[in-house]
Enzyme design. Structure first.
Site, short mmCIF file in Angstrom:
data_model
loop_
_atom_site.label_atom_id
_atom_site.label_comp_id
_atom_site.label_asym_id
_atom_site.label_seq_id
_atom_site.Cartn_x
_atom_site.Cartn_y
_atom_site.Cartn_z
N LYS A 1 1.15 -1.19 0.29
CA LYS A 1 -0.03 0.23 -0.07
C LYS A 1 1.07 1.33 0.13
O LYS A 1 0.66 2.11 -0.73
CB LYS A 1 -1.19 0.09 1.05
CG LYS A 1 -1.75 -1.30 1.43
CD LYS A 1 -2.51 -1.10 2.81
CE LYS A 1 -2.00 -1.13 3.79
NZ LYS A 1 -1.60 -2.76 4.09
N ARG B 1 -10.02 0.15 9.48
CA ARG B 1 -8.54 -0.50 10.10
C ARG B 1 -10.59 -1.71 10.83
O ARG B 1 -10.28 -3.39 10.83
CB ARG B 1 -7.98 -0.90 10.73
CG ARG B 1 -6.59 -1.32 9.69
CD ARG B 1 -5.41 -0.89 10.33
NE ARG B 1 -3.98 -1.72 10.40
CZ ARG B 1 -2.99 -0.66 9.42
NH1 ARG B 1 -3.67 0.00 9.76
NH2 ARG B 1 -1.86 -1.66 9.29
N ARG C 1 0.61 -9.70 13.69
CA ARG C 1 -0.65 -8.09 13.34
C ARG C 1 -1.49 -8.86 11.76
O ARG C 1 -2.54 -8.54 11.50
CB ARG C 1 0.50 -7.17 12.06
CG ARG C 1 1.16 -6.67 13.46
CD ARG C 1 2.11 -6.14 12.90
NE ARG C 1 2.44 -5.42 10.92
CZ ARG C 1 3.58 -4.91 10.79
NH1 ARG C 1 4.27 -5.45 10.56
NH2 ARG C 1 3.02 -4.10 9.89
N ARG D 1 11.14 -1.60 11.30
CA ARG D 1 10.37 -1.17 11.92
C ARG D 1 10.04 -2.22 12.98
O ARG D 1 10.30 -3.32 13.00
CB ARG D 1 9.05 -1.30 11.43
CG ARG D 1 8.29 -0.03 11.31
CD ARG D 1 7.48 -0.03 9.63
NE ARG D 1 6.39 -0.05 10.44
CZ ARG D 1 5.46 -0.59 9.86
NH1 ARG D 1 4.50 0.39 8.96
NH2 ARG D 1 4.28 -1.12 9.96
N ARG E 1 12.01 -5.80 5.19
CA ARG E 1 11.03 -4.27 4.56
C ARG E 1 12.60 -3.62 5.47
O ARG E 1 12.41 -3.50 6.36
CB ARG E 1 10.13 -4.01 5.18
CG ARG E 1 9.47 -2.55 5.11
CD ARG E 1 8.54 -1.97 4.80
NE ARG E 1 7.34 -2.09 6.10
CZ ARG E 1 5.99 -2.70 6.20
NH1 ARG E 1 5.13 -2.06 5.25
NH2 ARG E 1 5.68 -2.82 7.26
P1 ADP Z 1 2.15 -1.74 3.38
O1 ADP Z 1 2.13 -0.54 3.32
O2 ADP Z 1 0.97 -2.13 2.81
O3 ADP Z 1 2.28 -2.48 5.00
P2 ADP Z 1 4.59 -1.71 1.52
O4 ADP Z 1 4.44 -0.75 0.43
O5 ADP Z 1 5.35 -1.07 3.17
O6 ADP Z 1 3.68 -2.25 2.36
O7 ADP Z 1 6.04 -2.41 1.46
C1 ADP Z 1 5.78 -3.82 2.31
C2 ADP Z 1 8.02 -4.33 1.99
O8 ADP Z 1 7.30 -5.25 0.36
C3 ADP Z 1 7.89 -3.09 1.56
O9 ADP Z 1 9.59 -3.90 1.80
C4 ADP Z 1 8.06 -2.72 0.25
O10 ADP Z 1 10.07 -2.95 -0.41
C5 ADP Z 1 7.81 -4.53 -0.64
N1 ADP Z 1 7.05 -4.23 -1.54
C6 ADP Z 1 6.02 -4.30 -2.63
N2 ADP Z 1 5.47 -3.51 -3.45
C7 ADP Z 1 6.14 -4.61 -3.29
C8 ADP Z 1 5.74 -5.77 -4.48
N3 ADP Z 1 5.10 -5.94 -6.07
N4 ADP Z 1 6.79 -7.14 -5.10
C9 ADP Z 1 8.03 -7.35 -4.08
N5 ADP Z 1 8.07 -6.26 -2.74
C10 ADP Z 1 6.87 -5.55 -2.88
P1 ADP Z 2 0.84 -2.13 7.83
O1 ADP Z 2 1.03 -1.18 6.42
O2 ADP Z 2 2.61 -2.52 8.03
O3 ADP Z 2 0.45 -2.46 8.73
P2 ADP Z 2 0.71 0.35 9.45
O4 ADP Z 2 1.33 1.50 9.47
O5 ADP Z 2 -0.54 0.46 8.22
O6 ADP Z 2 1.56 -0.89 9.13
O7 ADP Z 2 0.38 0.50 11.06
C1 ADP Z 2 0.75 0.77 11.37
C2 ADP Z 2 0.64 -0.10 12.90
O8 ADP Z 2 -0.37 1.00 13.58
C3 ADP Z 2 -1.04 -1.43 13.22
O9 ADP Z 2 -0.02 -2.06 13.62
C4 ADP Z 2 -1.01 -0.56 14.53
O10 ADP Z 2 -0.96 -0.90 15.49
C5 ADP Z 2 -1.33 0.86 14.63
N1 ADP Z 2 -2.24 1.78 12.72
C6 ADP Z 2 -2.21 2.07 12.03
N2 ADP Z 2 -2.98 2.49 11.68
C7 ADP Z 2 -4.53 2.24 12.38
C8 ADP Z 2 -5.61 1.85 11.95
N3 ADP Z 2 -6.48 2.32 11.22
N4 ADP Z 2 -6.05 1.45 13.44
C9 ADP Z 2 -5.81 1.22 14.53
N5 ADP Z 2 -3.85 1.34 14.77
C10 ADP Z 2 -3.72 1.33 13.42
#
Ligand code: ADP
Ligand code: ADP
Ligand code: ZN
Length: 216
Positions: A13, A88, A170, A159, A127
């Site tokens: 995302k 969420r 998660r 992270r 990541r």
């Molecule tokens: P999210 O915001 O949904 O948690 P991220 O955009 O941070 O996900 O992506 C999670 C990890 O996967 C990061 O290390 C990113 O560089 C990698 N990543 C994102 N898109 C792709 C893809 N299409 N193929 C392989 N790795 C990806």
């Molecule tokens: P990812 O896309 O890798 O799951 P985020 O960066 O979106 O992670 O979120 C990291 C953490 O922040 C979540 O695991 C949660 O603890 C908190 N968080 C983020 N967005 C929300 C939400 N909409 N509701 C509750 N907790 C949230």
């Protein structure tokens, strides 16, 4: 264009949002980035949120609803917004509906980026993140200069919640509390599924094909 980027942790995302926000010129609103900025700055909100985030749990709904209500009022949302990581839970989705009715900016599309769990674990464990919100992957998307963000020059870090035991927690919480929103938005006829397993460019192209018709 009023959209939500939906999908499990690690689906891509944030990576897609970084490109989409430039392409469509609408703000990228990541609740995770907002919470992490508060943790870094040591605000009361950040101190409270960190306890939940480090365990891989969701921060309470009322906290997130307040953040989103304030953020969507800002003037940069006048032509639309891209939410990432919100909603969420069902209460967050219902609160969002009410907020958006009040500001007259109803959701147009919810993009559900789908990636299987095994791949999510690989993505999250490799990541590396920058405080500017950019994310990299040691194998799939390595920074040009190891340890340094190519976008802002900042120092990359892992992270705390990207460690394997927290990642599993998660993913469980995602399945229990967040996945039901897929049906919720599907029933409203605004859900579009995106295959998130291809390359970053492949996924970006799929999303553009969906969003281009909504461009004003
Ligand atoms: P999210 O915001 O949904 O948690 P991220 O955009 O941070 O996900 O992506 C999670 C990890 O996967 C990061 O290390 C990113 O560089 C990698 N990543 C994102 N898109 C792709 C893809 N299409 N193929 C392989 N790795 C990806
Ligand atoms: P990812 O896309 O890798 O799951 P985020 O960066 O979106 O992670 O979120 C990291 C953490 O922040 C979540 O695991 C949660 O603890 C908190 N968080 C983020 N967005 C929300 C939400 N909409 N509701 C509750 N907790 C949230
Ligand atoms: Zn950076």
């Amino acid at each position: 264009m009023n959209i939500v980027l939906f999908g499990p942790p690690g689906a891509g995302k944030g990576t897609q949002a970084k490109e989409l926000t430039k392409h469509y010129n609408i703000p990228h609103i990541s609740t995770g980035d907002i919470l992490r900025a508060n943790v870094r700055e040591g605000t009361n909100l950040g101190i409270k949120a960190k306890e939940y985030m480090d365990k891989g749990e969701l921060v309470p709904d009322e906290v997130l609803i307040g953040i989103i209500r304030d953020r969507l009022q800002l003037s940069d949302c006048k032509d639309g917004y891209m939410l990432d990581g919100y909603p969420r839970t069902l209460p967050q989705a219902e609160a969002l509906k009410e907020i958006l009715e009040n500001i007259n900016k109803p959701l147009e599309v919810v993009l559900n980026i789908d990636v299987p769990d095994k791949e999510l674990i690989d993505r999250l464990s490799g990541r590396r993140t920058c405080s500017c919100g950019e994310s990299y992957h040691l194998m799939f998307n390595p920074p040009l200069d190891e340890g340094t963000c190519g976008a802002c020059g900042g120092k990359l870090y892992q992270r705390d919640d990207d460690r394997e035991d927290v990642v599993r927690q998660r993913l469980e919480i995602y399945a229990a509390k967040t996945m039901p929103l897929i049906d919720y938005y599907n029933n409203r006829g605004i859900l579009v599924n995106i295959d998130g397993t291809g390359s970053v460019e492949d996924v970006f192209k799929q999303i553009r094909d969906v969003l281009d018709p909504y461009r004003k």
